[in-house]
Design a protein around this motif. Structure first.
Motif, PDB file in Angstrom:
ATOM      1  N   THR A 177       0.852  -1.191   0.000  1.00  0.00           N
ATOM      2  CA  THR A 177       0.000   0.000   0.000  1.00  0.00           C
ATOM      3  C   THR A 177       0.886   1.238   0.000  1.00  0.00           C
ATOM      4  OG1 THR A 177      -0.147   0.194   2.396  1.00  0.00           O
ATOM      5  CG2 THR A 177      -1.794  -1.196   1.313  1.00  0.00           C
ATOM      6  N   TRP A 178       0.306   2.353  -0.402  1.00  0.00           N
ATOM      7  CA  TRP A 178       1.126   3.557  -0.558  1.00  0.00           C
ATOM      8  C   TRP A 178       0.359   4.805  -0.146  1.00  0.00           C
ATOM      9  CZ3 TRP A 178      -1.557   6.682  -3.828  1.00  0.00           C
ATOM     10  CH2 TRP A 178      -2.427   6.065  -4.745  1.00  0.00           C
ATOM     11  N   THR A 179       1.119   5.809   0.209  1.00  0.00           N
ATOM     12  CA  THR A 179       0.595   7.168   0.356  1.00  0.00           C
ATOM     13  C   THR A 179       1.585   8.076  -0.365  1.00  0.00           C
ATOM     14  OG1 THR A 179      -0.219   6.620   2.565  1.00  0.00           O
ATOM     15  CG2 THR A 179      -0.121   8.963   1.986  1.00  0.00           C
ATOM     16  N   PHE A 180       1.083   8.924  -1.240  1.00  0.00           N
ATOM     17  CA  PHE A 180       1.959   9.894  -1.889  1.00  0.00           C
ATOM     18  C   PHE A 180       1.753  11.247  -1.218  1.00  0.00           C
ATOM     19  CE2 PHE A 180       1.234   7.424  -6.093  1.00  0.00           C
ATOM     20  CZ  PHE A 180       2.143   6.459  -5.693  1.00  0.00           C
ATOM     21  N   LEU A 181       2.843  11.808  -0.717  1.00  0.00           N
ATOM     22  CA  LEU A 181       2.808  13.188  -0.243  1.00  0.00           C
ATOM     23  C   LEU A 181       3.352  14.049  -1.374  1.00  0.00           C
ATOM     24  CD1 LEU A 181       4.159  12.719   3.400  1.00  0.00           C
ATOM     25  CD2 LEU A 181       1.805  12.611   2.564  1.00  0.00           C
ATOM     26  N   ARG A 182       2.640  15.114  -1.669  1.00  0.00           N
ATOM     27  CA  ARG A 182       3.105  15.983  -2.760  1.00  0.00           C
ATOM     28  C   ARG A 182       3.285  17.395  -2.230  1.00  0.00           C
ATOM     29  NH1 ARG A 182      -1.265  13.808  -7.039  1.00  0.00           N
ATOM     30  NH2 ARG A 182      -0.238  11.898  -7.726  1.00  0.00           N
TER      31      ARG A 182
END
Ligand SMILES: NC(=O)c1ccc[n+]([C@@H]2O[C@H](COP(=O)([O-])OP(=O)(O)OC[C@H]3O[C@@H](n4cnc5c(N)ncnc54)[C@H](OP(=O)(O)O)[C@@H]3O)[C@@H](O)[C@H]2O)c1
Length: 326
Positions: A177-182
């Motif tokens: 699973t992933w979370t992208f912080l931008r």
């Protein structure tokens, strides 16, 4: 059943974002630390690496993005999570190394738990999980960022790394699973040295009244920590969060700077700004051009509702910058 040590590899640990994540995790008021933190550096003997090694629950590991498998071999077990920071000086290399770290992390696998009858519920919540929090760059609002690599090479490399993570997540039987912080531009670019003055000079060339969204890396660390602590939640599981704490022009910044510090916002000659943008076209020139043609697109007000602690420029200056009051 005691909580298993979840091995969390933090890249960029001696830098701004990775360092902020580690500080945020260490500040957690929990009876037991939820993670065993593996802080990556290229030089274990550096002062910042040694400072990290002195922290409880932090294991400093030496390695390089160029050899990602060697990084994960040092864990003495399977990783549970990866905080991925990439280096933008050469965008092709950034993409290769970023993807390499993700590949090695996924291949190193996830913690496996042997289920017993009694631990089935517990096991079902933890088995086959591997969490990646990748800190990329905002690219013009959520929809645009999802679909547009942009004309900036080190934005494009991050776009491609995001696609790689999503593909691996989709394909992986390990349920990656992933979370992208931008994040947008960092307040920390305003340092009390030549680079800080050069940054402001480059920024001013885009127009004294043109706003630019900016964010504190402390807040990136706090939100990354939250993402790991709640990796399975609706809020973070396979989600993107764009990060900005303020939106201000060089003129706005100069006004706030004067009010907080009593001094003029430091910058250097426009010709130096032009020279920097020309000399580092791939890293800086194209990005500052993009700020004019496209620009970041974070809904700062909505984000502040979600994360009320996020610093604006005034708070960052007063509490964290090189000009903060002792
Ligand atoms: N500045 C901005 O306004 C801004 C805004 C949005 C996104 N970004 C992105 O943020 C990223 C940089 O993050 P940051 O500013 O937090 O980093 P940073 O403070 O510049 O620190 C760099 C970190 O990366 C590590 N590192 C460098 N090369 C490495 C290698 N080959 N192998 C392993 N580790 C390596 C360094 O560790 P050691 O030196 O200890 O080895 C250090 O911990 C870039 O991708 C940039 O595009 C920047």
């Amino acid at each position: 059943m005691p909580t298993p040590a979840r091995k969390l590899v933090v890249t960029g640990a001696t830098g701004k974002q990775g360092g902020a994540l580690i500080r945020a995790l260490l500040a957690q008021q929990q009876p037991t630390q939820p993670f065993a933190i593996y802080a990556l550096t290229r030089d274990k003997t550096s002062r910042s690496a040694q400072a990290l090694a002195a922290e409880p629950n932090v294991h400093v590991i030496q390695g390089d993005f160029a050899d990602p498998e060697a990084v994960f071999r040092q864990l003495g077990g399977k990783p549970w999570g990866l905080f991925s920071v990439t280096m933008p000086m050469d965008a092709r290399r950034e993409e290769r190394e970023g993807k390499g770290m993700v590949r090695a992390a996924c291949e190193a696998g996830v913690e496996q738990y042997v289920p017993t009858f009694l631990s089935l519920w517990y096991w079902s919540r933890l088995v086959n999980r591997f969490s990646i929090v990748f800190t990329a760059t905002e690219r013009g609002g959520q929809t645009k960022s999802d679909t547009t690599p942009t004309s900036v090479p080190h934005f494009r490399s991050k776009y491609n790394i995001e696609r790689e993570i999503q593909a691996r997540s989709k394909a992986s039987p390990q349920q990656v699973t992933w979370t992208f912080l931008r994040p947008v531009a960092f307040f920390e670019n305003l340092s009390d040295n030549f680079f800080g003055r050069g940054y402001v000079a480059m920024w001013r060339l885009n127009g004294l009244d043109r706003p630019l969204q900016q964010v504190s890396t402390t807040d990136i660390g706090l939100i990354a920590a939250d993402a790991f602590l709640h990796a399975d939640s609706e809020e973070y599981r396979n989600k993107v969060i764009s990060l900005a704490g303020d939106e201000l022009s060089p003129n706005d910044a100069a006004k706030v700077f004067k009010e907080v510090t009593g001094q003029e916002l430091p910058y250097t000659y426009p010709v130096v700004g032009r020279l920097l943008r020309w000399a580092a076209k791939e890293q800086l020139g194209l990005m500052f051009d993009w700020f004019v043609t496209d620009d970041f697109g974070v809904d700062v007000k909505a984000l502040r509702k979600r994360y009320p602690f996020m610093q604006d420029f005034r708070t960052w200056l007063a509490e964290e910058s090189a000009w903060k009051k002792a």
